[in-house]
Scaffold this active site. Structure first.
Site, PDB file in Angstrom:
ATOM      1  N   ASN A 192       0.626  -1.277   0.038  1.00 48.50           N
ATOM      2  CA  ASN A 192       0.132  -0.133   0.029  1.00 48.50           C
ATOM      3  C   ASN A 192       0.463   1.183  -0.236  1.00 48.50           C
ATOM      4  O   ASN A 192       0.574   2.176   0.440  1.00 48.50           O
ATOM      5  CB  ASN A 192      -1.023  -0.532   1.515  1.00 48.50           C
ATOM      6  CG  ASN A 192      -0.120  -0.212   2.210  1.00 48.50           C
ATOM      7  OD1 ASN A 192       0.993  -0.427   2.745  1.00 48.50           O
ATOM      8  ND2 ASN A 192      -1.410   0.000   3.339  1.00 48.50           N
ATOM      9  N   HIS A 245       3.640   4.584   4.668  1.00 47.15           N
ATOM     10  CA  HIS A 245       2.832   4.390   6.112  1.00 47.15           C
ATOM     11  C   HIS A 245       3.528   5.360   6.521  1.00 47.15           C
ATOM     12  O   HIS A 245       4.720   6.721   5.857  1.00 47.15           O
ATOM     13  CB  HIS A 245       3.760   3.051   6.665  1.00 47.15           C
ATOM     14  CG  HIS A 245       4.153   3.801   7.989  1.00 47.15           C
ATOM     15  ND1 HIS A 245       2.976   3.076   8.735  1.00 47.15           N
ATOM     16  CD2 HIS A 245       4.826   4.776   8.975  1.00 47.15           C
ATOM     17  CE1 HIS A 245       3.358   2.959   9.836  1.00 47.15           C
ATOM     18  NE2 HIS A 245       3.812   4.398  10.493  1.00 47.15           N
ATOM     19  N   GLU A 255       7.643   6.197  17.009  1.00 49.91           N
ATOM     20  CA  GLU A 255       8.227   5.837  15.739  1.00 49.91           C
ATOM     21  C   GLU A 255       9.798   6.532  14.824  1.00 49.91           C
ATOM     22  O   GLU A 255      10.966   5.966  14.588  1.00 49.91           O
ATOM     23  CB  GLU A 255       7.726   5.701  14.591  1.00 49.91           C
ATOM     24  CG  GLU A 255       6.181   4.798  14.632  1.00 49.91           C
ATOM     25  CD  GLU A 255       5.096   4.634  13.430  1.00 49.91           C
ATOM     26  OE1 GLU A 255       4.786   5.781  12.461  1.00 49.91           O
ATOM     27  OE2 GLU A 255       4.692   4.251  13.730  1.00 49.91           O
TER      28      GLU A 255
HETATM   29  P1  CMP Z   1       0.750   0.955   7.782  1.00 44.85           P
HETATM   30  O1  CMP Z   1       0.496   2.072   7.444  1.00 44.85           O
HETATM   31  O2  CMP Z   1       2.156   0.337   7.368  1.00 44.85           O
HETATM   32  O3  CMP Z   1       0.244   0.189   9.526  1.00 44.85           O
HETATM   33  C1  CMP Z   1      -0.188  -1.452   9.163  1.00 44.85           C
HETATM   34  C2  CMP Z   1       0.265  -2.046   7.880  1.00 44.85           C
HETATM   35  O4  CMP Z   1      -0.679  -2.779   8.240  1.00 44.85           O
HETATM   36  C3  CMP Z   1      -0.571  -1.296   7.257  1.00 44.85           C
HETATM   37  O5  CMP Z   1      -0.273  -0.119   7.023  1.00 44.85           O
HETATM   38  C4  CMP Z   1      -0.785  -2.553   6.013  1.00 44.85           C
HETATM   39  O6  CMP Z   1       0.207  -2.234   5.869  1.00 44.85           O
HETATM   40  C5  CMP Z   1      -1.085  -3.533   7.069  1.00 44.85           C
HETATM   41  N1  CMP Z   1      -2.411  -3.739   6.857  1.00 44.85           N
HETATM   42  C6  CMP Z   1      -3.594  -3.726   8.083  1.00 44.85           C
HETATM   43  N2  CMP Z   1      -4.170  -4.387   8.837  1.00 44.85           N
HETATM   44  C7  CMP Z   1      -4.128  -5.278   6.985  1.00 44.85           C
HETATM   45  C8  CMP Z   1      -4.772  -6.123   7.124  1.00 44.85           C
HETATM   46  N3  CMP Z   1      -6.708  -6.017   7.466  1.00 44.85           N
HETATM   47  N4  CMP Z   1      -4.765  -6.689   6.077  1.00 44.85           N
HETATM   48  C9  CMP Z   1      -3.481  -6.911   5.657  1.00 44.85           C
HETATM   49  N5  CMP Z   1      -2.681  -5.998   5.999  1.00 44.85           N
HETATM   50  C10 CMP Z   1      -3.187  -5.146   6.461  1.00 44.85           C
END
Ligand code: CMP
Length: 138
Positions: free
Chosen positions: A112, A115, A126
């Site tokens: 995605n 972060h 962090e």
């Molecule tokens: P990030 O902002 O890096 O913080 C936690 C990460 O976990 C989030 O982005 C996603 O990439 C991942 N994440 C959170 N929820 C889910 C989920 N339900 N399924 C897969 N990945 C998740």
């Protein structure tokens, strides 16, 4: 000045989207006060994502985040924590608003693109995981 930790994740970094993403943050008025290219280790992932250890998506998250280099940043500006989360868009790119970074560059909930810290407590926790005080120019 408020600060937030941003990671341009291995998908967006590897696809050469860092420049476009930095441009979006800079045009929104934020300053880049720290930046580095690095590869996340499993130990670093466990520290950064401590609250997610044990969740079903955690193994895939760590596998992805340690798979290739990423770019870590500290951005500074007024209300930067909340505004960068808005600019990034929803965690799930299928739900991300038009024009957000995740709508533009993310593939799914794991891959995605970016972060960003979700609160002042998170940014305070962090930022020192990725940067020493001497590496931050605020
Ligand atoms: P990030 O902002 O890096 O913080 C936690 C990460 O976990 C989030 O982005 C996603 O990439 C991942 N994440 C959170 N929820 C889910 C989920 N339900 N399924 C897969 N990945 C998740």
């Amino acid at each position: 000045m408020q600060k937030t930790l941003v990671l341009i994740k291995p998908d967006a970094f590897g696809q050469n989207h860092s420049g476009e993403i930095l441009k979006i943050y800079e045009e929104a008025g934020f300053k880049i006060v720290a930046a580095k290219v690095m590869r996340m280790t499993e130990a670093l992932a466990a520290k950064h994502y401590a609250e997610h250890i044990g969740r079903p998506f955690y193994p895939a998250l760590v596998e992805f985040m340690t798979s290739a280099p990423l770019m870590a940043l500290v951005l500074a500006g007024d209300d930067v924590i909340k505004k960068v989360r808005e600019i990034n868009g929803a965690t799930n790119p299928a739900e991300a608003a038009d024009g957000t970074i995740r709508k533009l560059f993310a593939e799914d909930k794991t891959h995605n693109a970016v972060h960003a810290s979700d609160s002042e407590e998170s940014s305070a926790r962090e930022i020192p995981i990725f940067f020493s005080a001497a590496e931050i120019f605020d």
